[in-house]
Write an enzyme that holds these catalytic residues in place. Structure first.
Site, PDB file in Angstrom:
ATOM      1  N   TYR A  90      41.702 -14.053 -38.468  1.00 49.86           N
ATOM      2  CA  TYR A  90      40.950 -13.547 -39.614  1.00 49.86           C
ATOM      3  C   TYR A  90      41.146 -12.035 -39.764  1.00 49.86           C
ATOM      4  CZ  TYR A  90      38.517 -18.059 -39.205  1.00 49.86           C
ATOM      5  OH  TYR A  90      38.211 -19.393 -39.120  1.00 49.86           O
ATOM      6  N   HIS A 132      43.238 -22.665 -32.425  1.00 49.61           N
ATOM      7  CA  HIS A 132      43.100 -22.633 -33.875  1.00 49.61           C
ATOM      8  C   HIS A 132      43.954 -23.716 -34.539  1.00 49.61           C
ATOM      9  CE1 HIS A 132      42.052 -19.593 -37.281  1.00 49.61           C
ATOM     10  NE2 HIS A 132      41.886 -20.831 -37.666  1.00 49.61           N
ATOM     11  N   SER A 153      33.658 -24.848 -43.742  1.00 46.54           N
ATOM     12  CA  SER A 153      33.595 -25.021 -45.200  1.00 46.54           C
ATOM     13  C   SER A 153      32.623 -26.133 -45.589  1.00 46.54           C
ATOM     14  CB  SER A 153      34.990 -25.300 -45.776  1.00 46.54           C
ATOM     15  OG  SER A 153      35.843 -24.200 -45.587  1.00 46.54           O
ATOM     16  N   PRO A 154      31.412 -26.141 -45.015  1.00 44.08           N
ATOM     17  CA  PRO A 154      30.452 -27.196 -45.339  1.00 44.08           C
ATOM     18  C   PRO A 154      29.906 -27.111 -46.756  1.00 44.08           C
ATOM     19  CG  PRO A 154      29.378 -25.511 -44.032  1.00 44.08           C
ATOM     20  CD  PRO A 154      30.845 -25.160 -44.062  1.00 44.08           C
ATOM     21  N   LEU A 155      30.162 -25.983 -47.434  1.00 42.30           N
ATOM     22  CA  LEU A 155      29.722 -25.813 -48.821  1.00 42.30           C
ATOM     23  C   LEU A 155      30.897 -25.908 -49.797  1.00 42.30           C
ATOM     24  CD1 LEU A 155      27.099 -22.956 -48.346  1.00 42.30           C
ATOM     25  CD2 LEU A 155      26.726 -25.432 -48.455  1.00 42.30           C
ATOM     26  N   GLY A 156      31.959 -26.575 -49.356  1.00 37.70           N
ATOM     27  CA  GLY A 156      33.093 -26.794 -50.248  1.00 37.70           C
ATOM     28  C   GLY A 156      33.706 -25.519 -50.782  1.00 37.70           C
ATOM     29  N   ARG A 157      33.785 -24.503 -49.903  1.00 34.33           N
ATOM     30  CA  ARG A 157      34.359 -23.199 -50.262  1.00 34.33           C
ATOM     31  C   ARG A 157      33.674 -22.599 -51.494  1.00 34.33           C
ATOM     32  NH1 ARG A 157      38.752 -22.873 -46.862  1.00 34.33           N
ATOM     33  NH2 ARG A 157      39.610 -24.877 -46.189  1.00 34.33           N
ATOM     34  N   GLY A 158      32.343 -22.788 -51.527  1.00 37.79           N
ATOM     35  CA  GLY A 158      31.543 -22.194 -52.586  1.00 37.79           C
ATOM     36  C   GLY A 158      31.216 -23.126 -53.737  1.00 37.79           C
TER      37      GLY A 158
END
Length: 328
Positions: free
Chosen positions: A56, A122, A201-206
C-alpha cells in the site's frame, strides 16, 4: 464495540476493524492529517485492529500508522502483508524465505514495532509450495516477530494444505453482499479449522453506502477505474439494484453501510470485516453495525433485494485478477 477472537489462539479484537489501504491513495488523494483524524475516531469508537500491507503506497500506509502510534502513544493490533514484488509486474510474487524476511523487516521498521499480531502472504508465489511458505512463517513466529500468520486471496484447498503444517490464524478474501464466492467453501473451511475469516472490501468498494461514487470523477490512480462493475452499462445496473437495498436500510433506521456490515457479522462469529476509509464521515456511517440485529424477515428481504450473484460485471479486470487464486 464487541470483540471477536482473531483465530483460535489469537487475541480478542474489535469485531469491525479498519482497513488502511486508502491511507496510501488507492482510492484518491490522501493527506496525513485526514488519516490521523480517522485513526483518532476509530480509537475513540473502540476499534483495536488495523490492516495494512507493504504494497500500500510502497510502505506509505505502514509509515503513517507507525508515525501515528509513536506520536499518539497508542498501539493497535496490526496485521500487515508481504510476498508481492514491489515495483514488479502485476502478479509477480516472491514467497521465498529471503524475500519474506526482507519484507517483514521492512514492515516492522516502518511501523516502528518489533512485532505484529498477524502477517499475511499478500499473494501466493505458485513456484513455491504453500507448505514450504508455512515453514518460513512459523520461523518468524518462533522468532517473536509475528503472533500468527495467514494468507490473502487463497482457496479452501490451499488453506487445508497450509493448516496441515501449522495453525493458520486468518484468511483475508474479498467478501460482501455483491461478492459472495467465499460462501462456496471458504467460510465453512475457516469455521471447521478455527481460522478467522477477514473480509476485505465488505462495502463493495463504496457501493454499499448511502452515496454512489461517480466513476467519471475517479482519478486515474483509483483502482476502481478499470473494474468491470464500475464500467457502463454495469455500473448503472448495479446502482439501480443497490438503490433498493439502500431504501430497505433507511426504512429500518440504519445506514446502508452499517446494514451491509451487519450482514457480514451475522454470517458467523469467526468473521472480522475490515472496511477501509480515511474519511471520518464514512467511518461514522458504519460504526452502528454492531448494534443491528436482523430478524428472519430482514434476512429474507435482503436476499430478495440482493440475490446471490446479483452484481453486473466481474470484481476485477483480467489484468487486475492476475495472481489471485481462484476456486470457482
Amino acid at each position: 464495540m464487541e470483540k471477536r477472537k482473531l483465530g483460535a489462539n489469537g487475541p480478542n479484537v474489535s469485531s469491525i476493524s479498519l482497513g488502511c489501504m486508502s491511507f496510501a491513495g488507492s482510492y484518491g488523494t490522501s493527506e496525513k492529517s485526514d488519516c490521523f483524524e480517522c485513526l483518532d475516531v476509530a480509537k475513540d469508537f473502540g476499534i483495536t485492529f488495523l490492516d495494512t500491507a507493504e504494497l500500500y503506497g510502497k510502505g506509505l500506509s505502514e509509515e503513517l500508522i507507525g508515525e501515528y502510534q509513536f506520536s499518539r502513544k497508542h498501539n493497535f493490533y496490526i496485521a500487515t502483508k508481504g510476498g508481492t514484488i514491489i515495483g514488479g509486474k502485476r502478479g509477480e510474487n516472491d514467497n521465498s524465505e529471503k524475500a519474506l524476511r526482507k519484507a517483514l523487516e521492512g514492515s516492522l521498521k516502518r511501523l516502528r514495532v518489533d512485532f505484529v499480531e498477524l502477517y499475511y502472504i499478500h499473494r501466493r508465489d505458485f513456484s513455491i509450495e504453500i507448505e514450504e511458505v508455512v515453514h518460513t512463517l512459523s520461523k518468524f513466529k518462533t522468532e517473536g516477530k509475528i503472533g500468527g500468520f495467514g494468507f490473502s486471496e487463497i482457496s479452501p484447498s490451499s488453506l487445508r494444505r497450509a493448516h496441515s503444517v501449522s495453525h493458520v490464524t486468518a484468511v483475508q478474501n474479498e467478501y460482501s453482499l455483491w461478492t459472495r464466492y467465499p460462501e462456496l467453501g471458504m467460510l465453512q473451511t475457516c469455521m471447521e479449522l478455527g481460522v478467522c475469516f477477514v473480509p476485505f472490501s465488505p462495502l463493495g468498494r463504496g457501493m454499499l453506502t448511502d452515496t454512489f461514487t461517480n466513476p467519471s470523477e475517479l482519478l486515474e490512480t483509483d483502482i476502481r477505474k478499470k473494474m468491470p462493475r464500475f464500467l457502463e452499462p454495469n455500473f448503472s445496473a448495479n446502482c439501480k439494484i443497490i438503490s433498493s437495498f439502500r431504501q430497505f436500510s433507511h426504512s429500518r433506521g440504519w445506514s446502508t453501510a452499517a446494514t451491509a456490515l451487519a450482514w457480514i457479522l451475522d454470517k458467523g462469529k469467526h468473521l472480522i470485516p475490515i472496511p477501509g476509509t480515511k474519511s471520518i464521515s464514512h467511518l461514522k456511517e458504519w460504526l452502528g453495525a454492531t448494534e443491528i440485529r436482523f430478524s428472519k424477515e430482514d434476512r429474507d428481504e435482503i436476499n430478495r433485494i440482493l440475490p446471490l450473484g446479483f452484481a453486473h460485471g466481474d470484481r476485477y479486470s483480467d489484468e487486475q485478477i492476475v495472481g489471485i487464486e481462484r476456486y470457482c
